[in-house]
Scaffold this motif. Structure first.
Motif, PDB file in Angstrom:
ATOM      1  N   CYS A  14       1.307  13.952 -10.180  1.00  0.00           N
ATOM      2  CA  CYS A  14       0.619  12.665 -10.004  1.00  0.00           C
ATOM      3  C   CYS A  14       1.005  11.998  -8.688  1.00  0.00           C
ATOM      4  O   CYS A  14       0.155  11.527  -7.938  1.00  0.00           O
ATOM      5  CB  CYS A  14       0.941  11.726 -11.165  1.00  0.00           C
ATOM      6  SG  CYS A  14       0.223  12.207 -12.727  1.00  0.00           S
ATOM      7  N   PHE A  15       2.307  11.956  -8.411  1.00  0.00           N
ATOM      8  CA  PHE A  15       2.776  11.290  -7.202  1.00  0.00           C
ATOM      9  C   PHE A  15       2.310  12.033  -5.959  1.00  0.00           C
ATOM     10  O   PHE A  15       1.819  11.426  -4.999  1.00  0.00           O
ATOM     11  CB  PHE A  15       4.299  11.199  -7.225  1.00  0.00           C
ATOM     12  CG  PHE A  15       4.897  10.570  -5.995  1.00  0.00           C
ATOM     13  CD1 PHE A  15       4.631   9.259  -5.671  1.00  0.00           C
ATOM     14  CD2 PHE A  15       5.734  11.300  -5.162  1.00  0.00           C
ATOM     15  CE1 PHE A  15       5.179   8.675  -4.532  1.00  0.00           C
ATOM     16  CE2 PHE A  15       6.297  10.734  -4.032  1.00  0.00           C
ATOM     17  CZ  PHE A  15       6.013   9.410  -3.718  1.00  0.00           C
ATOM     18  N   ALA A  16       2.444  13.357  -5.968  1.00  0.00           N
ATOM     19  CA  ALA A  16       2.005  14.143  -4.825  1.00  0.00           C
ATOM     20  C   ALA A  16       0.516  13.952  -4.578  1.00  0.00           C
ATOM     21  O   ALA A  16       0.063  13.824  -3.430  1.00  0.00           O
ATOM     22  CB  ALA A  16       2.323  15.620  -5.053  1.00  0.00           C
ATOM     23  N   ALA A  17      -0.275  13.915  -5.666  1.00  0.00           N
ATOM     24  CA  ALA A  17      -1.723  13.738  -5.514  1.00  0.00           C
ATOM     25  C   ALA A  17      -2.049  12.350  -4.983  1.00  0.00           C
ATOM     26  O   ALA A  17      -2.943  12.189  -4.141  1.00  0.00           O
ATOM     27  CB  ALA A  17      -2.412  13.970  -6.864  1.00  0.00           C
ATOM     28  N   ALA A  18      -1.330  11.329  -5.470  1.00  0.00           N
ATOM     29  CA  ALA A  18      -1.572   9.967  -4.987  1.00  0.00           C
ATOM     30  C   ALA A  18      -1.245   9.846  -3.501  1.00  0.00           C
ATOM     31  O   ALA A  18      -1.973   9.196  -2.732  1.00  0.00           O
ATOM     32  CB  ALA A  18      -0.754   8.974  -5.802  1.00  0.00           C
ATOM     33  N   CYS A  19      -0.145  10.471  -3.069  1.00  0.00           N
ATOM     34  CA  CYS A  19       0.214  10.451  -1.650  1.00  0.00           C
ATOM     35  C   CYS A  19      -0.832  11.189  -0.821  1.00  0.00           C
ATOM     36  O   CYS A  19      -1.193  10.747   0.279  1.00  0.00           O
ATOM     37  CB  CYS A  19       1.590  11.078  -1.448  1.00  0.00           C
ATOM     38  SG  CYS A  19       2.957  10.120  -2.134  1.00  0.00           S
ATOM     39  N   ALA A  20      -1.330  12.307  -1.335  1.00  0.00           N
ATOM     40  CA  ALA A  20      -2.363  13.055  -0.621  1.00  0.00           C
ATOM     41  C   ALA A  20      -3.613  12.201  -0.450  1.00  0.00           C
ATOM     42  O   ALA A  20      -4.243  12.195   0.623  1.00  0.00           O
ATOM     43  CB  ALA A  20      -2.683  14.351  -1.364  1.00  0.00           C
ATOM     44  N   ARG A  21      -3.993  11.479  -1.495  1.00  0.00           N
ATOM     45  CA  ARG A  21      -5.161  10.596  -1.385  1.00  0.00           C
ATOM     46  C   ARG A  21      -4.920   9.499  -0.363  1.00  0.00           C
ATOM     47  O   ARG A  21      -5.858   9.018   0.282  1.00  0.00           O
ATOM     48  CB  ARG A  21      -5.489   9.982  -2.749  1.00  0.00           C
ATOM     49  CG  ARG A  21      -6.051  10.968  -3.760  1.00  0.00           C
ATOM     50  CD  ARG A  21      -6.644  10.249  -4.959  1.00  0.00           C
ATOM     51  NE  ARG A  21      -5.654   9.481  -5.697  1.00  0.00           N
ATOM     52  CZ  ARG A  21      -4.923   9.959  -6.701  1.00  0.00           C
ATOM     53  NH1 ARG A  21      -5.084  11.228  -7.077  1.00  0.00           N
ATOM     54  NH2 ARG A  21      -4.052   9.189  -7.324  1.00  0.00           N
ATOM     55  N   ALA A  22      -3.657   9.080  -0.227  1.00  0.00           N
ATOM     56  CA  ALA A  22      -3.315   8.043   0.751  1.00  0.00           C
ATOM     57  C   ALA A  22      -3.126   8.617   2.152  1.00  0.00           C
ATOM     58  O   ALA A  22      -2.851   7.877   3.095  1.00  0.00           O
ATOM     59  CB  ALA A  22      -2.050   7.315   0.309  1.00  0.00           C
ATOM     60  N   GLY A  23      -3.235   9.943   2.291  1.00  0.00           N
ATOM     61  CA  GLY A  23      -3.220  10.565   3.610  1.00  0.00           C
ATOM     62  C   GLY A  23      -1.866  11.022   4.119  1.00  0.00           C
ATOM     63  O   GLY A  23      -1.691  11.181   5.327  1.00  0.00           O
ATOM     64  N   GLY A  42       0.830  -1.194   0.000  1.00  0.00           N
ATOM     65  CA  GLY A  42       0.000   0.000   0.000  1.00  0.00           C
ATOM     66  C   GLY A  42       0.869   1.250   0.000  1.00  0.00           C
ATOM     67  O   GLY A  42       1.876   1.315   0.713  1.00  0.00           O
ATOM     68  N   LEU A  43       0.485   2.238  -0.782  1.00  0.00           N
ATOM     69  CA  LEU A  43       1.285   3.469  -0.840  1.00  0.00           C
ATOM     70  C   LEU A  43       1.399   4.108   0.540  1.00  0.00           C
ATOM     71  O   LEU A  43       2.458   4.616   0.920  1.00  0.00           O
ATOM     72  CB  LEU A  43       0.657   4.450  -1.839  1.00  0.00           C
ATOM     73  CG  LEU A  43       1.422   5.752  -2.088  1.00  0.00           C
ATOM     74  CD1 LEU A  43       2.837   5.478  -2.586  1.00  0.00           C
ATOM     75  CD2 LEU A  43       0.677   6.625  -3.086  1.00  0.00           C
ATOM     76  N   ALA A  44       0.326   4.069   1.311  1.00  0.00           N
ATOM     77  CA  ALA A  44       0.345   4.672   2.645  1.00  0.00           C
ATOM     78  C   ALA A  44       1.355   3.986   3.563  1.00  0.00           C
ATOM     79  O   ALA A  44       1.866   4.605   4.502  1.00  0.00           O
ATOM     80  CB  ALA A  44      -1.052   4.618   3.270  1.00  0.00           C
ATOM     81  N   GLU A  45       1.659   2.718   3.298  1.00  0.00           N
ATOM     82  CA  GLU A  45       2.632   2.003   4.120  1.00  0.00           C
ATOM     83  C   GLU A  45       4.054   2.520   3.897  1.00  0.00           C
ATOM     84  O   GLU A  45       4.962   2.188   4.671  1.00  0.00           O
ATOM     85  CB  GLU A  45       2.573   0.507   3.806  1.00  0.00           C
ATOM     86  CG  GLU A  45       1.243  -0.139   4.164  1.00  0.00           C
ATOM     87  CD  GLU A  45       1.231  -1.608   3.796  1.00  0.00           C
ATOM     88  OE1 GLU A  45       1.537  -2.436   4.690  1.00  0.00           O
ATOM     89  OE2 GLU A  45       0.937  -1.932   2.631  1.00  0.00           O
TER      90      GLU A  45
END
Length: 326
Positions: free
Chosen positions: A210-219, A189-192
């Motif tokens: 893209c990466f920053a947005a994906a991390c933001a979605r993962a919290g 999981g990205l959040a991990e």
């Protein structure tokens, strides 16, 4: 002194940056040299082109007139040069292939296939970290094809008027050392990975929005991102100092493993681009087919990913003819 196009570029650079100092930096010149050049241009044209004070440089009435003409002449001359370069290459288009690539995983295999199919062809390659630079070189007739990629649903800039077709779509993976606690899992999981430091090569578009947005979605917000060349990325991951995003066809490296990110938060679309009015356009469909075949060749060292693709047909090589992007 006769006025030349390079002088008009100087005037435009000063107007666009609002500062002689910033224009000098943009043009790669020393500030005193640019100031002296501006003074010679002003003497030739008969008056000052800019009012300069602490707030910067602002065009005078004469400067506005010169800028208005320059903004017509410079694009027109650029268009003439690009068309001339494309026409000059028309006679030998079928025997010459000039490729540019940005972190392309298939360039070597594409060249290998073309050499096997056309042993007499002249094939050259050019590497750049900038997709924009490659597109400009293709538009200007200095390259025939660009192999690059975009993250997610992004599209290449329409500025250069190129045709873009999808070669393949892959999930973006994470590169870990075999000693990493998550290296034994099939997906992570990205959040991990919120506590990890990251490393990226220049031009890796997924480390942008893209990466920053994906991390933001993962919290979370990603920690420090190192930037270095591909070998430096591998070394930092191998040393356990960072983890990296990588393409699904990343060549296996002893001591490192690639793992899927759960839920596929990032996708990478490999594209082939050419100019529709260039000689290369006549062979573009054949080159596209060869690029798709080269991508398929690149899957051989990745049996786990091949097995995953069987259950995820929305990824992998695009159908014959590709998906037209622009």
């Amino acid at each position: 002194m006769n006025l030349e196009l390079r002088h008009l570029r100087v005037v435009c650079a000063i107007a666009e940056t609002g500062s002689v100092t910033k224009a000098a930096s943009t043009l790669g010149l020393a500030q005193p040299a640019l100031t002296a050049q501006l003074q010679r241009i002003e003497r030739t044209l008969g008056g000052p082109l800019f009012e300069r004070d602490r707030r910067g440089a602002r065009p005078t009435a004469l400067g506005e007139l010169v800028l208005a003409r320059a903004r017509v002449l410079l694009p027109a001359m650029k268009g003439l040069q690009d068309e001339a370069a494309r026409l000059a290459g028309a006679d030998d288009s079928l025997g010459r292939y000039r490729f540019g690539g940005v972190n392309s995983p298939i360039l070597g295999r594409l060249v290998h296939r073309l050499v096997a199919e056309q042993p007499q062809a002249q094939i050259t390659t050019y590497a750049s970290w900038s997709a924009g630079e490659l597109a400009g070189l293709v538009a200007g007739g200095r390259l025939d094809f660009a192999l690059t990629g975009v993250c997610g649903d992004a599209t290449p800039s329409p500025e250069f008027g190129l045709c873009w077709r999808e070669v393949a779509v892959d999930p973006v993976l994470v590169l870990l050392p075999t000693s990493h606690p998550m290296a034994g899992r099939e997906e992570v999981g990205l959040a991990e990975l919120r506590r990890e430091q990251w490393v990226a090569a220049p031009g890796d578009g997924c480390f942008g929005d893209c990466f920053a947005a994906a991390c933001a979605r993962a919290g979370f917000t990603p920690r420090k991102v190192y930037e270095t060349d591909v070998r430096g990325c591998v070394d930092l991951v191998d040393a356990g100092e960072a983890v990296a995003l990588c393409q699904a066809t990343f060549r296996p490296v002893d001591g490192l493993v690639t793992r899927r990110l759960a839920g596929v938060p990032l996708r990478w679309r490999l594209l082939l681009g050419w100019h529709p009015e260039s000689p290369a356009a006549r062979v573009a469909e054949a080159v596209l087919e060869t690029a798709v075949a080269a991508y398929t060749d690149s899957l051989a060292p990745h049996p786990d990913y091949l097995a995953w693709l069987l259950h995820h047909p929305e990824f992998g090589a695009r159908p014959a003819g590709g998906v037209r992007i622009a």
